[in-house]
Design a protein around this motif. Sequence first.
Motif, PDB file in Angstrom:
ATOM      1  N   SER A   1      -3.198   3.396   1.542  1.00 15.29           N
ATOM      2  CA  SER A   1      -4.210   3.477   0.490  1.00 15.29           C
ATOM      3  C   SER A   1      -5.362   2.456   0.316  1.00 15.29           C
ATOM      4  CB  SER A   1      -3.437   3.265  -0.988  1.00 15.29           C
ATOM      5  OG  SER A   1      -2.683   1.792  -0.836  1.00 15.29           O
TER       6      SER A   1
ATOM      7  N   VAL B   1      -0.467  11.032  -2.793  1.00 16.40           N
ATOM      8  CA  VAL B   1      -0.125   9.825  -2.772  1.00 16.40           C
ATOM      9  C   VAL B   1       1.157   9.692  -2.353  1.00 16.40           C
ATOM     10  CG1 VAL B   1       0.044   7.503  -4.106  1.00 16.40           C
ATOM     11  CG2 VAL B   1      -2.071   8.971  -4.421  1.00 16.40           C
TER      12      VAL B   1
ATOM     13  N   ASN C   1      -0.967   7.793   2.074  1.00 18.94           N
ATOM     14  CA  ASN C   1      -1.638   8.857   1.251  1.00 18.94           C
ATOM     15  C   ASN C   1      -2.201   9.821   2.509  1.00 18.94           C
ATOM     16  OD1 ASN C   1      -1.257   7.168  -0.666  1.00 18.94           O
ATOM     17  ND2 ASN C   1      -3.595   6.981  -1.060  1.00 18.94           N
TER      18      ASN C   1
ATOM     19  N   GLN D   1      -4.981  12.946   3.196  1.00 19.07           N
ATOM     20  CA  GLN D   1      -6.399  13.519   3.038  1.00 19.07           C
ATOM     21  C   GLN D   1      -6.638  14.517   3.962  1.00 19.07           C
ATOM     22  OE1 GLN D   1      -8.064   9.334   2.737  1.00 19.07           O
ATOM     23  NE2 GLN D   1      -9.023  10.129   1.033  1.00 19.07           N
TER      24      GLN D   1
ATOM     25  N   ASN E   1       0.725  -1.325  -0.113  1.00 26.45           N
ATOM     26  CA  ASN E   1      -0.101  -0.031  -0.011  1.00 26.45           C
ATOM     27  C   ASN E   1       0.937   1.270   0.039  1.00 26.45           C
ATOM     28  OD1 ASN E   1      -2.571  -1.115   0.138  1.00 26.45           O
ATOM     29  ND2 ASN E   1      -2.057  -1.572   2.272  1.00 26.45           N
ATOM     30  N   THR E   2       0.247   2.213  -0.429  1.00 27.90           N
ATOM     31  CA  THR E   2       0.949   3.797  -0.538  1.00 27.90           C
ATOM     32  C   THR E   2       0.493   4.415   0.910  1.00 27.90           C
ATOM     33  OG1 THR E   2      -0.499   4.561  -1.564  1.00 27.90           O
ATOM     34  CG2 THR E   2       1.356   4.105  -2.708  1.00 27.90           C
TER      35      THR E   2
ATOM     36  N   ASP F   1      -6.395  15.096  -1.820  1.00 29.01           N
ATOM     37  CA  ASP F   1      -5.527  13.806  -1.766  1.00 29.01           C
ATOM     38  C   ASP F   1      -3.959  14.030  -2.029  1.00 29.01           C
ATOM     39  OD1 ASP F   1      -8.025  12.879  -1.408  1.00 29.01           O
ATOM     40  OD2 ASP F   1      -7.647  10.899  -2.415  1.00 29.01           O
TER      41      ASP F   1
END
Length: 605
Positions: free
Chosen positions: A551, A571, A479, A481, A476-477, A569
Amino acid sequence: MSATSHHQQHRRRRTYALVASAAALATAGALAAALPATASAGESSKKHGGGYHFNRYQDVQLLSFNDLHGNLEPPAGSSGRVTEVHEDGSTETIDAGGVEYLATHLRQAREGNKYSITAAGGDMVGASPLISGLFHDEPTIEALNKLDLDVTSVGNHEFDEGARELARLQKGGCHPTDGCYTDEEFGGADFPYLAANVLDEKTNRPILKPYWVWKKKDVKVGFIGVTLEDTPGIVSADGVKGLKFKDEVETINKYAKALQRQGVKSIVALIHEGGFPASTAYNYDCDSPGAGDGISGPIVDIAKNITPQVDALVTGHTHTAYACTIPDPSGKPRTVTSAASFGRLYTDTTLTYDRFTGDIARTAVKSANHVVTRDVPKAPDMTELISKWNTLAAPIGNRAIGHISADIVRDGTESPLGDLIADAQLAYGKELDPETDLALMNPGGIRAPLTFAAKGSEGDGVVTYAEGFTVQPFSNTVNLQDFTGEQLIQVLKEQVSGANAASPKVLQISSGLTYTLDLTKTGADRVVTDSIKLNGEAIDPTATYRVATNSFLAGGGDGFPTLGQGTNDLVGADDLAVLEKHLTANSSATNPIAPPAADRITVVQ
């Protein structure tokens, strides 16, 4: 149905004495055609007085396991132990798991059993340690081939890399981007993956075989394989793109009718969905309070609604151990089993096949879990397989990425390892954007503890890349938000409400965020709104907060739809790289990281 950890003491008997059979009938209810006095459970015919004597009943051994998750080597820490309860109520923990030992146990169990099937309940791959995950789980498929696995259902983790990669694991061929890892092209699985309730959106047909029939002489047993309907809610969107997942019960009932039309009356369902027994002991007798009373969770309703044409259910997903009976729709008890996870247990079930009816004599079904102890000889072919893949992985896996002063476990509502990972993601978030306020980590994304004892030659307290990969294998990354304070409060309440009401998913939180979880209350009220604070100040519903998540969560995964509604967002990097960066920057051989206190969530019970 209790069993001890000593396999030799509890080898399944293949022939039942008349007295024992009669006793079973008396206690469990009459068979449609009761076992006659001449019944025996052997080969179909034996020479007798110049002619042949027909044996009506044949014991079929069903060995099963689930949720291996590529754990070829013995799992570390609590992931590699099981709890056994003794007759006096005392408990002990037993080291368990590792395919070198699993192979030996299964091979010993099969000895003397000409009618033996080995089946699995899904999640054989995915969320795997480095030795398998680094090579897209080809090593695990090779190991399962050597284990003589006959059939498995798909699990949700079989979709981590999408349907096309799952098809490659079934059929073989080199990886489309990484190519071949050895001189030989990957051959694929020798056993069928069953995916009856996973349909291609365009064709509306199952992406793999829905069922499979095992045959030996005149004995036929059908297997239907399904995964949990909610797979799209717990797998990344890319993994399930172009697929739809149908109801487990409706699908199994549909294909049970199809098998019956083909003359297959003995049917086993392989279901990647499970339950929660009242005890964590692997040998807990969950029928002791009354049939099914000792188990809860999704599998109970599923089992109660699956057609009586299905004779036994092999389940998984919840990583728990049980060998229970749950009434079918006609009220008759039906065996439902799960062998925990990571190859620590296997289940041995005896299905008594009636040659007159072609069906299973349900009241004669016996089932128990057995520990994959590490006191048996290692299977040489598995040792060779592990050595081959470890040699390929060593240049990457043996690299030191940090130091710890003691085990950092993932156990508990809030875990020390959960805190560490959340802190790592918060620190990384602040590098990307100094306005980052907090980080949230899903507990299901933490696959193993960090253990102080050296696994190889790296030395005690050293964390290797391979160990970090085992903890966070999903790629997964991390992120960033934006959420309003009102949304943030809603996220925390979604831990214990909505999709997570029955089985809460408590997010691991970064330093500075605190709140009270009151388990004496119900639903969303279990998160006490007035207690939610960030750095000692109450959350302002109208303010904006910058939140770091992986993510998977950022897409609303694990039953957190509000996390899918963030804005602005950004990433970032791979989550394992983020953990490595944090460990490297904050620890050394002389100044290792100590386990966090895990005191951010106040739990009231």
